[in-house]
Design an enzyme around this catalytic site. Structure first.
Site, PDB file in Angstrom:
ATOM      1  N   CYS A 120       7.012  -5.569 -89.211  1.00 55.22           N
ATOM      2  CA  CYS A 120       8.391  -5.428 -88.709  1.00 55.22           C
ATOM      3  C   CYS A 120       9.289  -4.787 -89.500  1.00 55.22           C
ATOM      4  CB  CYS A 120       8.991  -6.734 -88.252  1.00 55.22           C
ATOM      5  SG  CYS A 120       9.142  -7.928 -89.745  1.00 55.22           S
ATOM      6  N   HIS A 162      16.523  -6.479 -88.696  1.00 50.05           N
ATOM      7  CA  HIS A 162      16.424  -5.991 -90.017  1.00 50.05           C
ATOM      8  C   HIS A 162      17.316  -4.849 -90.099  1.00 50.05           C
ATOM      9  CE1 HIS A 162      13.686  -8.947 -90.649  1.00 50.05           C
ATOM     10  NE2 HIS A 162      12.537  -8.464 -90.735  1.00 50.05           N
TER      11      HIS A 162
END
Length: 355
Positions: free
Chosen positions: A136, A260
């Site tokens: 990710c 993120h």
């Protein structure tokens, strides 16, 4: 009978359908273009019998087994590495093309690592019937980096990640919420250890996450590097087809639930300039450019969570290197960072079955 034999829409299996990423996956399958025939939901035996909603209908979850893959054309896996390592080859042997979201096969030289906006043709080079989905954190930056590489020729990446608690799974989310509740009752002192004493349980993190940042994500590897930092290096090289690309990463966990962020220094083979980089990113598939510092406009996790694109802002030419560009990128680690990229790969495969 498979779709290839019958001419109908392909059958899709979602393995790990009851997990955090699986839940996002079912939402994506219900809202994106419907290219699938049967959608089969598979999970561990303890979850068998549950009914989950996909495409507006309740579908019963079945237990993971060899026979669960009978007639499946494409199988998307979101399960722990060890489960993928054991079951992805089983599904592939029974005729399913497997798209795996774990780390079990990412660096296998015979398994393509695919980001549809960057290297879609690699999906056809699957000698084992397996395609891997990147980590990710890599996915949070690689769509933007890939667009710039195509235009200017990437030579070096230096990045610092700011990774959300959900990157550590449901345990990470639960730990952050529990710690925030404990520290929210009043102001804490400034003495060393005050936050640690109040939050108690650290969960999957090596230090308190509430009111803190933790310069660590992943497991310890050689020479003090973490597994997350090496994933960014190794996966970026493989996706971009640049095996000698210079990459240095520092991964930091921050008290954000989901999304993120990454601060990126990218160096190219020739001068770029802010305007050229800005225009390249503005027109890149899968990228939203949100970059107007004078008006306080740049991406933050609070703005990006729940969205699909890679968001980019703070684009600047490096002050001491005309070949360098600096920028800040945010991406929802449960959507593009996991479920969406997996779904996009599967949709590439669906076109092979339906022509």
């Amino acid at each position: 009978m498979s779709a290839a034999a019958s001419g109908s829409k392909p059958t899709l299996a979602v393995v790990g359908a009851t997990g955090a990423v699986g839940t996002v996956m079912l939402d994506l399958l219900s809202t994106r273009e419907d290219v699938w025939g049967e959608i089969r939901l598979i999970a561990s035996p303890r979850s068998a019998g549950r009914r989950l909603t996909v495409r507006g209908a309740a579908v019963e979850v079945i237990a993971l087994s060899e026979s669960a893959f009978d007639g499946v054309d494409v199988a998307m896996f979101d399960v722990p590495d060890e489960v993928s390592a054991a079951w992805v080859p089983v599904a592939a042997a029974r005729g399913a093309v497997c798209v795996d979201n774990s780390g079990a096969f990412r660096m296998d030289p015979d398994v393509p690592l695919v980001v549809p906006e960057v290297n879609p043709a690699a999906a056809r080079a699957r000698t084992k019937g397996i395609i891997a989905n990147p980590n990710c954190t890599t996915l949070s930056l690689i769509v933007a980096v890939g667009a710039l590489h195509r235009a200017f020729g990437l030579e070096e990446l230096v990045v610092a990640s700011y990774q959300a608690a959900s990157g550590a799974g449901q345990a990470g989310i639960d730990t952050l919420y529990a710690q925030v509740e404990k520290v929210s009752g009043g102001r804490l002192g400034q003495r060393a250890g005050d936050v640690r004493a109040v939050v108690g349980d650290l969960g999957p993190f090596p230090a308190p996450l509430a009111l803190n940042v933790v310069p660590w994500a992943g497991s310890l590897k050689d020479a003090g590097w973490s597994s997350e930092e090496l994933k960014i290096r190794n996966e970026s090289r493989k996706i971009l087809g640049l095996p000698a690309l210079r990459v240095n990463a520092t991964c930091v966990r921050v008290p954000v639930v989901t999304t993120h962020s990454v601060a990126v220094h990218a160096r190219f083979s020739r001068p770029v300039g802010r305007a050229a980089a800005w225009e390249t990113l503005r027109t890149a598939p899968g990228v939203v450019l949100n970059d107007d510092p004078e008006r306080g406009e740049y991406p933050t996790p609070a703005d990006v969570v729940g969205t699909d694109p890679t968001w980019v802002g703070r684009v600047r030419e490096s002050l001491d290197d005309p070949n360098g560009i600096e920028f800040f990128v945010c991406g929802d680690n449960l959507r593009k960072g996991a479920a969406l990229n997996t779904a996009q790969i599967a949709e590439l495969l669906a076109t092979e079955f339906t022509g």
